[in-house]
Design a protein around this motif. Sequence first.
Motif, short mmCIF file in Angstrom:
data_model
loop_
_atom_site.label_atom_id
_atom_site.label_comp_id
_atom_site.label_asym_id
_atom_site.label_seq_id
_atom_site.Cartn_x
_atom_site.Cartn_y
_atom_site.Cartn_z
N VAL A 157 0.85 -1.18 0.00
CA VAL A 157 0.00 0.00 0.00
C VAL A 157 0.89 1.24 0.00
CG1 VAL A 157 -1.72 1.31 1.27
CG2 VAL A 157 -1.82 -1.17 1.25
N SER A 162 -2.43 5.93 -0.37
CA SER A 162 -3.62 5.09 -0.55
C SER A 162 -4.73 5.43 0.44
CB SER A 162 -3.24 3.62 -0.43
OG SER A 162 -2.23 3.31 -1.38
N ASP A 196 -3.69 2.32 -7.47
CA ASP A 196 -2.55 2.36 -6.54
C ASP A 196 -1.21 2.31 -7.25
OD1 ASP A 196 -3.05 2.60 -3.73
OD2 ASP A 196 -4.28 0.81 -3.92
N ARG A 222 -6.91 8.06 -0.85
CA ARG A 222 -7.25 7.88 -2.26
C ARG A 222 -8.50 8.66 -2.67
NH1 ARG A 222 -8.52 2.15 -3.11
NH2 ARG A 222 -6.30 1.78 -2.78
#
Lengths: 100, 100, 100, 100
Positions: C8, C12, D39, C15
């Motif tokens: 990650v 993130s 991501d 996001r």
Amino acid sequence: MSSGGGYVYGYSADREAYLKRLRRIEGQVRGLQRMVEEDRYCIDILTQVSAATKALHAVALGLLEQHLGHCVAEATAAGGREADDKVTEATDAIARLLQS
Amino acid sequence: MSSGGGYVYGYSADREAYLKRLRRIEGQVRGLQRMVEEDRYCIDILTQVSAATKALHAVALGLLEQHLGHCVAEATAAGGREADDKVTEATDAIARLLQS
Amino acid sequence: MSSGGGYVYGYSADREAYLKRLRRIEGQVRGLQRMVEEDRYCIDILTQVSAATKALHAVALGLLEQHLGHCVAEATAAGGREADDKVTEATDAIARLLQS
Amino acid sequence: MSSGGGYVYGYSADREAYLKRLRRIEGQVRGLQRMVEEDRYCIDILTQVSAATKALHAVALGLLEQHLGHCVAEATAAGGREADDKVTEATDAIARLLQS
């Protein structure tokens, strides 16, 4: 490190190289003064301003790289509040460069 | 115009003001050298670099404004190929500033 | 993390906030198209271009801060060649932003 | 002015080309959203932000060149207060681009 002893910043090992580059930039700024005194063409002066700005930004990027690899790296290794502060401080400095 | 006579660029009337600003920027660049010599904190040096860059850009914008109001204005009033060339030349100079 | 699971990145957790900001920038760029279609005044279009660029740079600075605090921090904690590479990679990205 | 008649700004002849470039930039910004959703690696996103910013600046420089060659040229040919105002207005727009 300061001359008295103690902490050495990331850029210290390259101090002479930075001084050389800054002296060259000082020369560019004096060159700009001569151009203005001699009534040189505006566009030629602007070109020289861009060159000096580019050189200043290159110095800034060099210092920043060493700062990230030393001061910020040490702080983030230690972790905690100080780590966050160092990262924010570096980001703020980058923001100022972007807006300058 | 050059002291000998001839053409006077837009910025010439403000020559002293520009020289004063450029001397101050020269002082900022010498200040940067002192900061490096004294092992000052990287972020403080970056802040001073941003200040010098900002000051150089302000000088550039002043010169540009007078260039547009004089040299480019005269060329576009005359029209033709020279007018286009002056406008392109000014735009190229702005592009270099943006990328510096 | 990639949809499959795993790593990650620093950004993130935010996001949704980044997506919201990027959708707003997309709206600004569509607004620019409308302005061009409606023959709006050049300077007003340039003002909107500056606003979109500023918003993009703000997104970049947010991503960069989280990148420095996570990816680069982990690499520098581990040390060695990878640490140097990550720092250089981040500095190169900052250089590209400065020249854009 | 709008397609209904009257004044046409300098960029109007190239309207389709500008729209095409702006749609491509809109696509780049949507691409950024996808990258965040998937991501993707921060540095890759930053590279794409730099590309979008560069494209926006290129559009701005195109508009500016035509603005200087048309609107500002007409004003400076007429002279007087309006000429000065147009030049200052253009310079202020350039300053905003530089700081964005």
